[in-house]
Write an enzyme that holds these catalytic residues in place. Sequence first.
Site, PDB file in Angstrom:
ATOM      1  N   GLU A  56       0.820  -1.204   0.000  1.00 44.86           N
ATOM      2  CA  GLU A  56       0.000   0.000   0.000  1.00 44.86           C
ATOM      3  C   GLU A  56       0.859   1.261   0.000  1.00 44.86           C
ATOM      4  OE1 GLU A  56      -2.125  -2.974   2.805  1.00 44.86           O
ATOM      5  OE2 GLU A  56      -0.120  -2.640   1.963  1.00 44.86           O
ATOM      6  N   SER A 171      21.205 -40.840 -12.299  1.00 44.90           N
ATOM      7  CA  SER A 171      19.940 -40.102 -12.338  1.00 44.90           C
ATOM      8  C   SER A 171      20.034 -38.791 -13.111  1.00 44.90           C
ATOM      9  CB  SER A 171      19.473 -39.795 -10.910  1.00 44.90           C
ATOM     10  OG  SER A 171      20.425 -38.996 -10.231  1.00 44.90           O
ATOM     11  N   ARG A 210      19.348 -20.541 -10.028  1.00 47.71           N
ATOM     12  CA  ARG A 210      20.128 -20.074 -11.167  1.00 47.71           C
ATOM     13  C   ARG A 210      19.180 -19.697 -12.304  1.00 47.71           C
ATOM     14  NH1 ARG A 210      22.598 -24.337  -9.031  1.00 47.71           N
ATOM     15  NH2 ARG A 210      21.860 -25.851 -10.557  1.00 47.71           N
ATOM     16  N   PRO A 278      13.980 -40.195  -1.772  1.00 44.30           N
ATOM     17  CA  PRO A 278      12.747 -40.913  -1.413  1.00 44.30           C
ATOM     18  C   PRO A 278      12.584 -41.162   0.072  1.00 44.30           C
ATOM     19  CG  PRO A 278      14.333 -42.360  -2.527  1.00 44.30           C
ATOM     20  CD  PRO A 278      14.839 -40.976  -2.685  1.00 44.30           C
ATOM     21  N   LEU A 280      13.745 -39.231   2.749  1.00 44.23           N
ATOM     22  CA  LEU A 280      13.340 -38.013   3.440  1.00 44.23           C
ATOM     23  C   LEU A 280      11.925 -37.615   3.041  1.00 44.23           C
ATOM     24  CD1 LEU A 280      14.195 -35.791   5.399  1.00 44.23           C
ATOM     25  CD2 LEU A 280      15.059 -34.489   3.437  1.00 44.23           C
ATOM     26  N   ALA A 283       9.534 -39.678   5.004  1.00 38.96           N
ATOM     27  CA  ALA A 283       9.432 -39.240   6.389  1.00 38.96           C
ATOM     28  C   ALA A 283       8.549 -38.000   6.509  1.00 38.96           C
ATOM     29  CB  ALA A 283      10.828 -38.963   6.953  1.00 38.96           C
TER      30      ALA A 283
END
Length: 344
Positions: A56, A171, A210, A278, A280, A283
Amino acid sequence: MDADADAGHMRRAVALSLRGLGETSPNPNVGCVLVGPGGDVVGEGRTAPAGGPHAEVNALAAAGDRARGATAYVTLEPCDHTGRTGPCTRALIAAGVDRVVVAVSDPDPVAAGGAETLRAAGITVDVGEGRAAARDAMIGWLTAVGRGTPYVIWKFAATLDGRSAAADGTSKWITSPEARADVHRIRGGVDAIIAGIGTVLADDPQLTVRTDGGPAARQPLRVVVEGGSRTPPAAKVLDGSAPTWVATAPGGGRVDLQDMLRQLYERGVRTALLEGGPTLAGAFLAGGLVDRVVAYLAPKLLGAGPAALAGAGISTISQALTLDVVDVAMIGPDVRLTATVRGA
C-alpha cells in the site's frame, strides 16, 4: 461500484503479489493497485523485502496527490500495527483514499483489524473480491502463519514408471533442461530448500537458484537434514554461495522434522521446497508435513531402480495419500503435475 472493474483491478493486484514470492518473508507477498475517481490506475505497488515498505505504501508513493479520492485494491487486509514499518491503515487514511477493496482478511492477530480502523475513519471497505486467486498467491504465508510452521512443497522428478534413478544409481538427467529451468523458478519463490544427507552425498547438489544470466541475486536458505556430522566440508551446499543450515540430532539420531520446521519458521521461513530423496520425502509424508506436490514426469521407462518415494508409512491401499490435482502442464517434453495433499 463496477463489479467488472473491481475484478480486473484485483487481478492486477494478485499479479503484483505473485511477483513478490520468495522476497518478502516473514511478511506476506501483497499486491496493491490504486485507481483514481476517474477510473485510471494512479499507482501500483507490492511489498518490499522485510523491513521495506508494504504494498500500500509503495502504491501511495507512486500515486502521490492522485491518491486522494482513490480506491485501493489490496490482496490482504491492510496492517493495523507498527512493526518495522508503520500501519498501512494510517498511510491510506492520511492519503485521503475513499474506498479499500480487500481480497483476504489478515489471519495474523498482531496485524489484523485494519478493516475496522479504515471504516472508523469513514473509508468504505469491501472484503472478498478475488479471494480465491489472492489466497492461492499467498497460500504459503497464510498457511504458515496459521500453524507456525512453513508451507512445504515436495518436488520430485521421475520416469513414467516412478523411478528416480536407474538400477546403477545414475539419475542425471531424468527430466529435460526446460523442466530443470522450471525448478529454478520454483526455488526462486521459496524461503528454504531442504535436502537429506543421502542426496548431498550421492549428488552433491548446490541447491541454489540459477537463471539464464547465472546465479540469482537472492538465494533461499539451504537446509541439510542429517543425523550426525556427515556433510563433507567440500560439499557444494557449504560453498558460501547461499546461507546453509545443517540440521542434526543429538547422538546421531533422527532429526525431529516437526521441530525443525518450527525452528525454520522462527528463522523467518514461510515456504520451503523439499528436494530430498525418497527416504526423506517418505518421512515428511508420513509425518503429515507436506502441503503440495510438484511432480515432473519424464516420458521414459526404466523398469528398475529406486522409486521416487519410500518409507511413507503406507502398507495397504486404503492408507494411500489422496492428492487433489490443481494443475497439469507440459514443460518441454515432460509433464508437470501439481497437487495438494488432501487433509494437509
